[in-house]
Design a protein around this motif. Structure first.
Motif: not given
Length: 299
Positions: A260-272
């Protein structure tokens, strides 16, 4: 051009009429091919005739390199005892091409594209050497990803559309290699954690994101209906999609919180990154990653 064509075609005809049966016969043919290659390479580099334009010179040298490499490869693989040592040939020839690159930069200063194409071919052959090295089997997907970035860069810088299409094709082949490794792990461990597969998937995904950045940064001006406009999105989809599959395949069952943490981190980076790189797939996958991370946090 006619001399080059008839020379290599003549050798091929003679070689197939007299098959290679041992190392000594291969070495005899290799000496002939080596001499041909040296003669035509010298002709291509030293000719200053007005009809030898930059495009013709590049075509001539590339045909010479291609004919030499193809015939050596075909004859070498006909000898069983030499097949395991094949990786040495592309490794050595890539070094020769690097030398030709520096020679071209020195002698043909006004033909920069010619030198860049030679360097790109050297990178391809170096990758092929590692691909055919048996102990490098698990790294083939990463090598293909690195080769894809190299070919893409030279394709964009030289405006060679064929190299750009080749970079996309190489990335897809690399994804097939990496996907096979992930599927094989899942089938053996039933979704359990396996660190090598996780590293393979993550590094492959990151390299594809680098390719997406290269494709966007150096893409230049394109027509609205040009299919190559989709290159950044293609690489981003492969990279982010593969990261998603790898996380689900290797972490979910045993380590849902880390996943879950990995998913959220990737998601934030992708959005930025989606706004600065103007890649739509980054925005879409960023939202998917964030949504997936929230679901995994739920009890």
């Amino acid at each position: 051009f006619l001399a080059l064509l008839t020379t290599y075609v003549g050798f091929a005809y003679w070689r197939f009429k007299h098959p290679v049966v041992d190392t000594a016969i291969f070495q005899e043919g290799a000496i002939f091919l080596g001499v041909y290659w040296i003669i035509f390479t010298a002709a291509g580099f030293l000719s200053r005739h007005e009809e030898m334009t930059a495009n013709k010179r590049s075509t001539f040298i590339n045909l010479n390199n291609g004919g030499f490499f193809a015939l050596i490869t075909i004859t070498m693989l006909q000898v069983p005892e030499l097949r395991d040592q094949y990786w040495i040939f592309p490794l050595a020839f890539s070094g020769v091409l690097v030398g030709l690159y520096f020679l071209a930069k020195r002698l043909l200063t006004d033909e920069e594209l010619f030198a860049d194409v030679i360097l790109a071919k050297a990178a391809v052959l170096l990758t092929l050497a590692f691909m055919t090295l048996q102990s490098a089997g698990q790294f083939r997907a990463l090598l293909l990803a690195a080769e894809s970035i190299t070919i893409l860069y030279f394709g964009l810088r030289s405006r060679q559309r064929l190299l750009q299409y080749a970079a996309a094709a190489i990335a897809l082949v690399g994804a097939a290699f990496a996907g096979y490794a992930v599927v094989l792990t899942v089938s053996k461990l039933y979704g359990g954690f396996w660190a090598p597969t996780l590293r393979l998937g993550m590094f492959f995904g990151l390299l594809m994101l680098v390719a997406a950045w290269v494709a966007r940064h150096w893409e230049g001006e394109r027509e609205p209906d040009d299919p190559l406009r989709q290159l950044p999105d293609l690489f981003a989809v492969i990279g982010l999609g593969f990261g998603l599959i790898t996380c689900l395949a290797t972490l979910t069952r045993e380590h849902p919180a880390i996943t879950a943490f990995a998913f959220a981190s990737f998601g934030l980076v992708a959005l930025c990154l989606s706004k600065s790189l103007r890649i739509v797939s980054l925005l879409i996958f960023g939202e998917i990653y964030l949504f997936g991370g929230l679901l995994l946090w739920l009890p």
